[in-house]
Design a protein around this motif. Structure first.
Motif, mmCIF file in Angstrom:
data_model
loop_
_atom_site.group_PDB
_atom_site.id
_atom_site.type_symbol
_atom_site.label_atom_id
_atom_site.label_comp_id
_atom_site.label_asym_id
_atom_site.label_seq_id
_atom_site.Cartn_x
_atom_site.Cartn_y
_atom_site.Cartn_z
ATOM 1 N N MET A 1 15.254 -11.874 -7.616
ATOM 2 C CA MET A 1 14.485 -12.009 -8.989
ATOM 3 C C MET A 1 15.014 -12.600 -10.099
ATOM 4 O O MET A 1 14.711 -13.799 -10.385
ATOM 5 N N PHE A 2 15.656 -11.660 -10.446
ATOM 6 C CA PHE A 2 16.752 -12.107 -11.892
ATOM 7 C C PHE A 2 16.973 -13.643 -11.787
ATOM 8 O O PHE A 2 17.091 -13.985 -12.283
ATOM 9 N N ARG A 3 18.009 -13.470 -10.282
ATOM 10 C CA ARG A 3 18.400 -14.713 -10.267
ATOM 11 C C ARG A 3 17.777 -15.961 -10.286
ATOM 12 O O ARG A 3 18.451 -16.987 -10.272
ATOM 13 N N THR A 4 16.853 -15.688 -9.244
ATOM 14 C CA THR A 4 15.731 -16.663 -9.153
ATOM 15 C C THR A 4 15.785 -17.737 -10.827
ATOM 16 O O THR A 4 15.539 -18.856 -10.637
ATOM 17 N N TRP A 5 15.306 -16.781 -11.642
ATOM 18 C CA TRP A 5 14.660 -16.609 -12.914
ATOM 19 C C TRP A 5 15.590 -17.920 -13.370
ATOM 20 O O TRP A 5 15.389 -18.832 -14.130
ATOM 21 N N ASN B 1 11.393 -16.919 -24.798
ATOM 22 C CA ASN B 1 10.241 -16.579 -26.134
ATOM 23 C C ASN B 1 11.048 -17.859 -27.271
ATOM 24 O O ASN B 1 9.937 -17.944 -28.133
ATOM 25 N N GLY B 2 12.208 -17.737 -27.483
ATOM 26 C CA GLY B 2 12.540 -18.922 -28.685
ATOM 27 C C GLY B 2 12.059 -20.223 -28.208
ATOM 28 O O GLY B 2 11.339 -20.799 -28.890
ATOM 29 N N VAL B 3 12.063 -20.164 -27.377
ATOM 30 C CA VAL B 3 11.953 -21.743 -26.954
ATOM 31 C C VAL B 3 10.247 -22.200 -26.754
ATOM 32 O O VAL B 3 9.899 -23.454 -27.507
ATOM 33 N N THR B 4 9.919 -21.419 -26.026
ATOM 34 C CA THR B 4 8.548 -21.089 -25.205
ATOM 35 C C THR B 4 7.433 -21.566 -26.112
ATOM 36 O O THR B 4 6.602 -21.519 -25.960
ATOM 37 N N GLY B 5 8.146 -20.100 -27.630
ATOM 38 C CA GLY B 5 6.892 -19.580 -28.136
ATOM 39 C C GLY B 5 5.691 -18.480 -27.289
ATOM 40 O O GLY B 5 4.983 -17.125 -28.410
ATOM 41 N N LYS B 6 6.260 -17.906 -26.138
ATOM 42 C CA LYS B 6 5.445 -17.009 -25.160
ATOM 43 C C LYS B 6 6.619 -16.178 -25.583
ATOM 44 O O LYS B 6 7.290 -15.770 -26.639
ATOM 45 N N LYS B 7 5.723 -14.828 -25.243
ATOM 46 C CA LYS B 7 6.239 -13.516 -25.590
ATOM 47 C C LYS B 7 6.108 -12.944 -24.534
ATOM 48 O O LYS B 7 5.774 -11.791 -24.175
ATOM 49 N N ILE B 8 6.714 -13.173 -23.714
ATOM 50 C CA ILE B 8 7.482 -12.264 -22.687
ATOM 51 C C ILE B 8 8.534 -11.257 -22.492
ATOM 52 O O ILE B 8 9.032 -10.955 -23.354
ATOM 53 N N ASP B 9 8.420 -10.541 -21.987
ATOM 54 C CA ASP B 9 9.377 -8.862 -22.404
ATOM 55 C C ASP B 9 10.298 -9.637 -20.539
ATOM 56 O O ASP B 9 10.016 -10.352 -19.911
ATOM 57 N N LYS B 10 10.855 -8.148 -20.440
ATOM 58 C CA LYS B 10 12.095 -8.460 -19.321
ATOM 59 C C LYS B 10 11.337 -8.255 -17.928
ATOM 60 O O LYS B 10 11.539 -8.441 -16.369
ATOM 61 N N ASN B 11 10.318 -7.293 -18.470
ATOM 62 C CA ASN B 11 9.701 -7.177 -16.767
ATOM 63 C C ASN B 11 9.184 -8.786 -16.365
ATOM 64 O O ASN B 11 8.465 -8.303 -15.126
ATOM 65 N N GLU B 12 8.142 -9.004 -17.735
ATOM 66 C CA GLU B 12 7.474 -10.772 -17.202
ATOM 67 C C GLU B 12 8.230 -11.004 -16.353
ATOM 68 O O GLU B 12 8.012 -12.133 -15.786
ATOM 69 N N LEU B 13 10.058 -11.695 -17.523
ATOM 70 C CA LEU B 13 10.573 -12.415 -16.524
ATOM 71 C C LEU B 13 10.530 -11.883 -14.658
ATOM 72 O O LEU B 13 11.185 -13.209 -14.245
ATOM 73 N N ILE B 14 10.372 -11.027 -14.282
ATOM 74 C CA ILE B 14 10.850 -10.419 -12.714
ATOM 75 C C ILE B 14 9.362 -10.821 -11.986
ATOM 76 O O ILE B 14 9.809 -11.672 -10.996
ATOM 77 N N VAL B 15 8.599 -11.089 -12.798
ATOM 78 C CA VAL B 15 7.231 -11.272 -12.386
ATOM 79 C C VAL B 15 7.542 -13.216 -12.545
ATOM 80 O O VAL B 15 7.100 -13.910 -11.286
ATOM 81 N N GLN B 16 7.848 -13.322 -13.647
ATOM 82 C CA GLN B 16 7.660 -15.452 -13.810
ATOM 83 C C GLN B 16 8.700 -15.541 -12.411
ATOM 84 O O GLN B 16 8.473 -16.923 -11.115
ATOM 85 N N SER B 17 9.603 -14.724 -11.452
ATOM 86 C CA SER B 17 10.460 -15.360 -10.740
ATOM 87 C C SER B 17 10.191 -15.292 -9.114
ATOM 88 O O SER B 17 9.992 -16.111 -8.334
#
Lengths: 127, 717
Positions: free
Chosen positions: B539-543, B583-599
């Motif tokens: 999942m992390f690598r998919t990101w 977050n710096g590019v998109t202005g979103k406020k994800i954390d390391k857990n949401e990163l995995i869910v995105q993937s």
């Protein structure tokens, strides 16, 4: 080649050099926009500035950094892509950046700071 | 090179003018659709759903591909697409590894969606020209070039009959043709294939960047899965994008400062530590050749063994001495990891370019291991020659290496012979035979043409036409889902067997590489530990692929204090960098857990896409036994002590007095059972049924219960 020479043992950390530099180049008295930085230490102050060693020339991916005919290392801002590799790779930590600008900046040995130094801790010398 | 003559032979088929766009927080919010069949060119709007659920990069690629094809679509159907996309973070210049393009298409090898990532400037320049992705559909009648001028807002489809096909020439020709002067060359990126992609199923795509110091183009490869073959089937000769004016803030990010901070921090780490850690700046990924050998992980002789006494001849030290040192080799601006190494002025000894002095882009580790040790070839010059020709002919070095190793084992076992190979003596170590086979592949002749069909097809042909034993071929043919294995020996690492087998697109190392965690550091001893790793890391690598990023700066450099962190394998400090730059590019406020869910959303989407195409189930996740254990007595006996010990201690089988065959059978039963148990644990962790189908509950939990996905999985639950 003109180089800014440093004698940190003479530095009294008045920071006049930083003011002179940022005022000259950015029209603003702001140490965060200075090409020379004074780090105050307990025993001795540290003067951070470019030695014109040119390591940044070799790491720039677009050849925006070159040495001019007087030996001064200069950044061509119109070519620079703002990657800041030069900032991370400078052995003197003397390539600076400020978030207000997308290009880095550095000392070109103009000598404005040396003129303001009350103790002659910095001076422009020929090498 | 008479560029004017080549250009004057062009025939304009279509010209399209568009409004230059503006990038907002990493997105142009627009994509480009081109149909080569009827020369349609149109713009599409990026929807909020695409950004929320698919992020960008291969997420966008898979989404468009899903909408373009049906379960009956084949790789060479006109409706199959090639989609090329950067991603929201792609194109920033401060953080190393931020210029990847993600390429998606239905693969001629697997019949399923393939995604392959590649450096070079195309993806970022496409975005700066105004498009988050480029869809290519339909087939042209004659060879065409698509030219995108991102400064004037012009797109042209031109018939281009006279340029070369092979990439090292074509890339130069088109860079020269479309650049106004020397300074303008770095504003151009060319995507092209090569002559072997006209014939073989393992065709790749080369993406160029112009090297301002060498004053020549460099080639980076979207290697896996045969997308170059699809490209040539569509009669695309090349894609050319041109955009002048790259600066460090063109993504118009929400917070430039956090990107600068993360980037400079990593530059400094690389400056201070790369020499002590992986030497990526000196030799790139080839730094691990002898390390792999030392740990019995370097595939040799078609994955029979994990090391060889001759490895020193192709060690990283040897290649370091051949690679040009101390020159920036980033494949996108700002990559201080600088692993796109090259050997300059390499004189070719064979083939159509014999005698020419060329740049060899490499060798990367996979090339040295695949073209080299796995085929028993320990001659660095032969490896570089194979590397060069694979690239310019557009042949995936990994598939080529692995299938050549397979053919060599078949040859040495008498399954094929000189009559069948047309005289090629395909013994292990015969580099001349490998090179000749490669040239045949490019010419579309002889045994080389057959070899280009890939191991899965070759196994079928050898059984049908030459009476080969299908059980043995399935044991030693290192492919799964139709894709050839990449170059790590997984026999002794159950987690890496899962890392190869329990994947969406076949056995590659883009999704998971757990050998060191599992075998060397023993960090994941239980099935549950392995399953957690086989959830987290893929999942992390998919990101990376969703964002236009490269994986290497994540863990090919580590902070000095990384070992003191709770989970050193994850490189927690760098994970935070990725959260910060996203977050710096998109202005979103994800954390390391949401990163995995995105993937997870995109990963499950791809799994369901596979199921929709008739694959993607447990049966398709099985791997050949060569990946799990010793197929032959030769292999068993070479590591007898290890295997006997394992039988005694792990299997509860006393090896004393038993024949090698009996011992092999006992080990085989044990290892196959272990793989099944691992599969159970991984499916459970990923929220899938024991048949490998994502459940509706899981899709709801990750916010991916889109009606079209639920419709597919419901048929399989």
């Amino acid at each position: 080649m003109k180089v800014l020479k440093r004698k940190p043992e003479l530095c009294i950390a008045c920071h006049a050099c930083e003011s002179a530099c940022s005022t000259t180049w950015f029209k603003e008295d702001n140490a965060e926009k200075s090409c020379i930085r004074i780090k105050e230490g307990e025993k001795e102050n540290v003067i951070v500035s470019c030695t014109q060693c040119g390591e940044c020339i070799d790491v720039c991916p677009v050849q925006a950094i070159t040495r001019d005919k007087n030996g001064i290392v200069r950044i061509n801002k119109s070519i620079c892509v703002g990657c800041f590799i030069c900032v991370g790779f400078c052995p003197e930590l003397a390539m600076f950046m400020n978030d207000e600008y997308i290009e880095p900046f550095k000392c070109v040995a103009c000598g404005q700071c040396a003129k303001q130094c009350p103790t002659e801790a910095i001076s422009i010398e020929q090498e | 090179m008479n560029i004017e003559k080549l250009k004057s032979a062009h025939k304009l088929l279509k010209e399209y003018k568009y409004e230059l766009g503006k990038i907002e927080r990493g997105y142009t919010n627009r994509t480009l659709y081109i149909n080569l069949g009827d020369n349609t060119i149109k713009e599409k709007t990026v929807t909020q759903l695409m950004k929320d659920k698919f992020i960008g990069g291969k997420g966008f690629g898979l989404y468009y591909l899903w909408n373009a094809v049906t379960p009956d679509t084949k790789w060479n159907s006109p409706e199959n697409e090639i989609v090329i996309a950067s991603g929201p973070v792609g194109g920033i210049t401060q953080y190393p590894g931020s210029g990847k393009s993600l390429v998606c298409s239905l693969s001629p090898l697997t019949g399923m969606p393939m995604d392959s990532n590649v450096g070079g400037y195309f993806g970022p320049l496409l975005k700066f020209s105004g498009f988050d992705a480029l869809e290519l559909q339909g087939k042209a009648d004659k060879d065409v070039i698509v030219f995108i001028d991102g400064n004037s807002g012009t797109i042209r489809i031109e018939e281009a009959p006279e340029e070369a096909i092979d990439s090292h020439i074509l890339g130069e020709q088109l860079t020269e043709m479309y650049a106004e002067n020397e300074e303008d060359k770095r504003n151009i990126s060319v995507v092209s294939a090569g002559s072997a992609a006209n014939n073989a199923y393992i065709g790749l795509l080369n993406f160029t960047f112009y090297d301002v110091r060498r004053k020549q183009i460099r080639l980076k490869q979207a290697g896996r899965g045969g997308i170059g073959t699809v490209f040539r089937d569509k009669k695309i000769k090349a894609l050319v994008v041109k955009f002048a004016g790259v600066k460090g803030n063109l993504n118009n990010p929400a917070d430039q400062s956090s990107i600068n901070k993360a980037g400079i921090k990593l530059h400094k780490e690389i400056h201070d530590l790369d020499d002590k850690q992986n030497r990526m700046r000196q030799v790139g990924t080839a730094n691990i050749i002898e390390v792999m050998d030392q740990y019995d992980l370097l595939p040799t002789h078609n994955y029979k063994f994990g090391g060889h006494p001759d490895t020193y001849k192709i060690s990283s030290k040897v290649f370091t001495s051949m690679i040009t040192q101390n020159t920036p080799d980033g494949c996108w601006y700002g990559c201080s990891m600088s692993c796109a190494k090259a050997v300059d002025r390499f004189e070719l000894k064979t083939g159509p370019y014999k005698g020419q002095k060329v740049i060899v882009d490499g060798p990367e580790y996979e090339n040295a291991a695949g073209l080299g040790s796995n085929c028993g070839i320990f001659d660095p010059y032969a490896i570089l020659e194979l590397n060069f020709y694979c690239d310019t002919y557009a042949v995936d070095t990994i598939s080529y290496g692995t299938l050549t190793a397979f053919l060599m084992e078949c040859y040495e076992n008498g399954i094929i012979n000189k009559e069948i190979t047309g005289g090629l003596e395909l013994n292990f170590g015969n580099s001349s035979a490998s090179l000749e086979m490669l040239h045949q592949m490019a010419r579309g002749e002889g045994f080389g043409k057959l070899a280009g069909l890939g191991i899965r097809n070759l196994k079928r042909i050898f059984v049908e036409q030459y009476g080969a034993d299908p059980v043995f071929l399935n044991d030693i043919g290192m492919e799964q889902k139709g894709l050839e294995f990449s170059e790590y020996m997984p026999k002794e690492s159950l987690a890496q067997q899962g890392g190869y087998g329990l994947t969406n697109k076949g056995p590659q190392h883009d999704e998971a590489w757990l050998i060191f965690m599992d075998m060397v550091n023993n960090q994941i001893p239980t099935f549950e530990d392995k399953a957690e790793a086989l959830h987290y890391f893929p999942m992390f690598r998919t990101w990376f692929g969703l964002n236009g990023l490269c994986k290497l700066p994540w863990n090919d450099i580590a902070p000095a204090d990384n070992k003191l962190t709770e989970e050193p394998a994850k490189i927690p400090d760098h994970v935070q960098n990725y959260v910060d730059i996203f977050n710096g590019v998109t202005g979103k406020k994800i954390d390391k857990n949401e990163l995995i869910v995105q993937s997870e959303r995109v990963y499950n989407f791809q799994r369901i896409f596979n199921i929709r195409m008739g694959y993607g189930k447990r049966i398709h996740d099985a791997i050949p036994y060569r990946a799990m254990g010793p197929v032959t007595a030769e292999e068993y006996l070479s590591r007898q002590e290890r295997y006997d010990k394992q039988l005694k201690e792990l299997v509860g089988f006393n090896p004393e007095g038993k024949t090698t065959e009996e011992k092999m059978a006992a080990l085989r039963a044990y290892r196959k059972d272990q793989y099944e148990k691992l599969t159970d644990a991984v499916y459970k962790r990923r929220g899938w049924t024991m048949d490998g189908v994502p459940t509706v509950e899981h899709l709801k939990a990750i916010g991916m219960d889109l009606p079209e996905l639920v419709e597919v999985v419901k048929k399989h639950l």
